[in-house]
Scaffold this motif. Structure first.
Motif, PDB file in Angstrom:
ATOM      1  N   GLY A   1       0.814  -1.210   0.000  1.00  0.00           N
ATOM      2  CA  GLY A   1       0.000   0.000   0.000  1.00  0.00           C
ATOM      3  C   GLY A   1       0.841   1.252   0.000  1.00  0.00           C
ATOM      4  O   GLY A   1       0.584   2.193  -0.754  1.00  0.00           O
ATOM      5  N   LYS A   2       1.896   1.285   0.825  1.00  0.00           N
ATOM      6  CA  LYS A   2       2.779   2.446   0.875  1.00  0.00           C
ATOM      7  C   LYS A   2       3.549   2.584  -0.435  1.00  0.00           C
ATOM      8  O   LYS A   2       3.754   3.690  -0.932  1.00  0.00           O
ATOM      9  N   LEU A   3       3.959   1.458  -1.009  1.00  0.00           N
ATOM     10  CA  LEU A   3       4.669   1.492  -2.286  1.00  0.00           C
ATOM     11  C   LEU A   3       3.778   2.079  -3.368  1.00  0.00           C
ATOM     12  O   LEU A   3       4.217   2.918  -4.166  1.00  0.00           O
ATOM     13  N   PHE A   4       2.512   1.675  -3.410  1.00  0.00           N
ATOM     14  CA  PHE A   4       1.585   2.209  -4.404  1.00  0.00           C
ATOM     15  C   PHE A   4       1.423   3.720  -4.238  1.00  0.00           C
ATOM     16  O   PHE A   4       1.340   4.451  -5.226  1.00  0.00           O
ATOM     17  N   THR A   5       1.371   4.197  -3.004  1.00  0.00           N
ATOM     18  CA  THR A   5       1.241   5.635  -2.757  1.00  0.00           C
ATOM     19  C   THR A   5       2.423   6.392  -3.350  1.00  0.00           C
ATOM     20  O   THR A   5       2.259   7.435  -4.001  1.00  0.00           O
ATOM     21  N   LYS A   6       3.623   5.881  -3.150  1.00  0.00           N
ATOM     22  CA  LYS A   6       4.815   6.520  -3.693  1.00  0.00           C
ATOM     23  C   LYS A   6       4.808   6.501  -5.220  1.00  0.00           C
ATOM     24  O   LYS A   6       5.160   7.484  -5.884  1.00  0.00           O
ATOM     25  N   LEU A   7       4.399   5.377  -5.791  1.00  0.00           N
ATOM     26  CA  LEU A   7       4.361   5.260  -7.247  1.00  0.00           C
ATOM     27  C   LEU A   7       3.326   6.212  -7.848  1.00  0.00           C
ATOM     28  O   LEU A   7       3.572   6.829  -8.893  1.00  0.00           O
ATOM     29  N   ILE A   8       2.181   6.340  -7.192  1.00  0.00           N
ATOM     30  CA  ILE A   8       1.152   7.256  -7.680  1.00  0.00           C
ATOM     31  C   ILE A   8       1.654   8.696  -7.637  1.00  0.00           C
ATOM     32  O   ILE A   8       1.409   9.482  -8.559  1.00  0.00           O
ATOM     33  N   ARG A   9       2.370   9.057  -6.587  1.00  0.00           N
ATOM     34  CA  ARG A   9       2.940  10.407  -6.511  1.00  0.00           C
ATOM     35  C   ARG A   9       3.901  10.663  -7.665  1.00  0.00           C
ATOM     36  O   ARG A   9       3.879  11.722  -8.286  1.00  0.00           O
ATOM     37  N   GLU A  10       4.739   9.662  -7.961  1.00  0.00           N
ATOM     38  CA  GLU A  10       5.710   9.839  -9.048  1.00  0.00           C
ATOM     39  C   GLU A  10       5.003   9.931 -10.397  1.00  0.00           C
ATOM     40  O   GLU A  10       5.364  10.756 -11.249  1.00  0.00           O
ATOM     41  N   ILE A  11       3.995   9.109 -10.625  1.00  0.00           N
ATOM     42  CA  ILE A  11       3.233   9.178 -11.874  1.00  0.00           C
ATOM     43  C   ILE A  11       2.583  10.545 -12.016  1.00  0.00           C
ATOM     44  O   ILE A  11       2.617  11.172 -13.081  1.00  0.00           O
ATOM     45  N   THR A  12       1.982  11.019 -10.931  1.00  0.00           N
ATOM     46  CA  THR A  12       1.311  12.318 -10.943  1.00  0.00           C
ATOM     47  C   THR A  12       2.281  13.442 -11.268  1.00  0.00           C
ATOM     48  O   THR A  12       2.005  14.300 -12.114  1.00  0.00           O
ATOM     49  N   MET A  13       3.446  13.452 -10.605  1.00  0.00           N
ATOM     50  CA  MET A  13       4.429  14.510 -10.837  1.00  0.00           C
ATOM     51  C   MET A  13       4.993  14.431 -12.247  1.00  0.00           C
ATOM     52  O   MET A  13       5.179  15.441 -12.924  1.00  0.00           O
ATOM     53  N   ALA A  14       5.284  13.219 -12.713  1.00  0.00           N
ATOM     54  CA  ALA A  14       5.823  13.051 -14.062  1.00  0.00           C
ATOM     55  C   ALA A  14       4.845  13.552 -15.111  1.00  0.00           C
ATOM     56  O   ALA A  14       5.226  14.241 -16.071  1.00  0.00           O
ATOM     57  N   ALA A  15       3.556  13.231 -14.935  1.00  0.00           N
ATOM     58  CA  ALA A  15       2.539  13.670 -15.892  1.00  0.00           C
ATOM     59  C   ALA A  15       2.336  15.176 -15.836  1.00  0.00           C
ATOM     60  O   ALA A  15       2.130  15.825 -16.864  1.00  0.00           O
ATOM     61  N   ARG A  16       2.415  15.731 -14.645  1.00  0.00           N
ATOM     62  CA  ARG A  16       2.215  17.174 -14.493  1.00  0.00           C
ATOM     63  C   ARG A  16       3.344  17.967 -15.144  1.00  0.00           C
ATOM     64  O   ARG A  16       3.117  19.013 -15.741  1.00  0.00           O
TER      65      ARG A  16
ATOM     66  N   GLY B   1       5.623  16.759 -17.510  1.00  0.00           N
ATOM     67  CA  GLY B   1       6.003  16.405 -18.870  1.00  0.00           C
ATOM     68  C   GLY B   1       4.874  15.991 -19.775  1.00  0.00           C
ATOM     69  O   GLY B   1       5.118  15.574 -20.917  1.00  0.00           O
ATOM     70  N   GLY B   2       3.629  16.069 -19.275  1.00  0.00           N
ATOM     71  CA  GLY B   2       2.494  15.667 -20.099  1.00  0.00           C
ATOM     72  C   GLY B   2       2.024  14.264 -19.784  1.00  0.00           C
ATOM     73  O   GLY B   2       2.759  13.449 -19.217  1.00  0.00           O
ATOM     74  N   GLY B   3       0.784  13.966 -20.158  1.00  0.00           N
ATOM     75  CA  GLY B   3       0.162  12.717 -19.771  1.00  0.00           C
ATOM     76  C   GLY B   3       0.360  11.533 -20.697  1.00  0.00           C
ATOM     77  O   GLY B   3      -0.237  10.478 -20.479  1.00  0.00           O
ATOM     78  N   SER B   4       1.202  11.666 -21.721  1.00  0.00           N
ATOM     79  CA  SER B   4       1.439  10.554 -22.646  1.00  0.00           C
ATOM     80  C   SER B   4       2.792   9.896 -22.370  1.00  0.00           C
ATOM     81  O   SER B   4       3.834  10.533 -22.557  1.00  0.00           O
ATOM     82  N   PRO B   5       2.810   8.634 -21.970  1.00  0.00           N
ATOM     83  CA  PRO B   5       4.081   7.944 -21.743  1.00  0.00           C
ATOM     84  C   PRO B   5       4.954   7.876 -22.991  1.00  0.00           C
ATOM     85  O   PRO B   5       6.182   7.800 -22.891  1.00  0.00           O
ATOM     86  N   ASP B   6       4.333   7.925 -24.172  1.00  0.00           N
ATOM     87  CA  ASP B   6       5.104   7.831 -25.417  1.00  0.00           C
ATOM     88  C   ASP B   6       5.997   9.041 -25.652  1.00  0.00           C
ATOM     89  O   ASP B   6       7.036   8.940 -26.305  1.00  0.00           O
TER      90      ASP B   6
ATOM     91  N   ILE C   1      -3.400   3.802 -12.268  1.00  0.00           N
ATOM     92  CA  ILE C   1      -2.448   4.552 -13.081  1.00  0.00           C
ATOM     93  C   ILE C   1      -3.174   5.631 -13.882  1.00  0.00           C
ATOM     94  O   ILE C   1      -2.742   6.784 -13.931  1.00  0.00           O
ATOM     95  N   LYS C   2      -4.292   5.254 -14.504  1.00  0.00           N
ATOM     96  CA  LYS C   2      -5.054   6.207 -15.307  1.00  0.00           C
ATOM     97  C   LYS C   2      -5.565   7.365 -14.467  1.00  0.00           C
ATOM     98  O   LYS C   2      -5.539   8.525 -14.885  1.00  0.00           O
TER      99      LYS C   2
END
Length: 253
Positions: A22-37, A39-44, A66-67
């Motif tokens: 659960g804690k790992l997922f929280t950290k991963l969600i934060r990183e996904i959120t910051m990365a998308a904010r 650099g944009g929401g497209s992984p490509d 993730i979405k």
């Protein structure tokens, strides 16, 4: 190999036994959120987001999570959260250099808590830039040594544009420029070479050998720091021998 790969191996083993998904997922969600904010929401078209999403999938995070994280970051979802990126630098056991990457909603609180944790092992936080010179940003693509032939993997990695190839006790690390991580990984996967993980990291240019009490304190500090809710990554320039590392893992089991 320096402590980077050894500590990654220990973390993978502990992630199963510690039940901290659960804690790992929280950290991963934060990183996904910051990365998308940022650099944009497209992984490509956003390498940082691609790495974060792939890491989340490696840890079996549901696709809906993730979405939603990407949607919140790009303003398409409710409950927007606002974190700031922060990098803390300092010194740990045996004079090791430490860099901590965090995502926090309160830099002063995070700084105070990390300062206290490091001080308990005889270290201290320093001024910005005090140890950054000793760390090189890089992409690190890790392959299980038991599943790949060294010479073939090294040749393929160099052909794909890797900058270095490092041999560990149980793994091979393909080192790339940060911006080339996804390109090199995709080229290797196209050749049927499946990595165990791929990440952006800060690799030490020089290392400090730790033994005995200092080595034990370093392992405890890494675990405490990475357990902090705001901490995303911890890098340190320690080197601990395989024998000492095995003894530490056995004593902590």
């Amino acid at each position: 190999m320096s402590g980077h790969s050894k500590w990654k191996t220990i973390k993978r083993k502990k992630a199963i036994t510690d039940g901290k998904r659960g804690k790992l997922f929280t950290k991963l969600i934060r990183e996904i959120t910051m990365a998308a904010r940022t650099g944009g929401g497209s992984p490509d078209s956003n390498p940082r987001l691609r790495v974060a999403v792939d890491k989340a999938r490696e840890e079996s995070m549901p696709s809906d999570n993730i979405k939603r994280a990407i949607a919140r970051a790009t303003g398409e979802g409710a409950d927007a959260v606002h974190y700031e990126e922060a990098v803390y630098e300092g010194y740990g056991p045996g004079g090791t250099a430490i860099m901590i990457e965090a995502l926090t909603d309160n830099k002063n609180r995070t700084s105070s808590e990390l300062r206290a944790q490091i001080a308990r092992t005889g270290g201290n936080l320093g001024e910005p830039g005090c140890v950054a010179w000793n760390f090189q940003p890089a992409g690190v693509i890790t392959f299980a040594r038991a599943r790949h032939e060294e010479e073939a993997l090294m040749a393929a990695a160099l052909e794909a544009g890797a900058e270095d190839f490092r041999v560990g006790e149980s793994s091979y690390d393909v080192i790339t420029a940060p911006t080339e991580l996804d390109k090199v990984r995709s080229a290797l996967k196209a050749k049927g070479l499946e990595p165990a993980s791929a990440e952006l990291a800060r690799l030490p240019k020089t290392t400090v050998t730790l033994e005995g009490h200092a080595a034990e304190q370093m392992m405890k500090l890494l675990e405490v720091l990475e357990d902090h809710d705001d901490v995303q990554h911890v890098y340190a320039n320690y080197d601990i021998s395989d024998k000492v590392m095995e003894q530490l893992v056995a004593s902590a089991a």
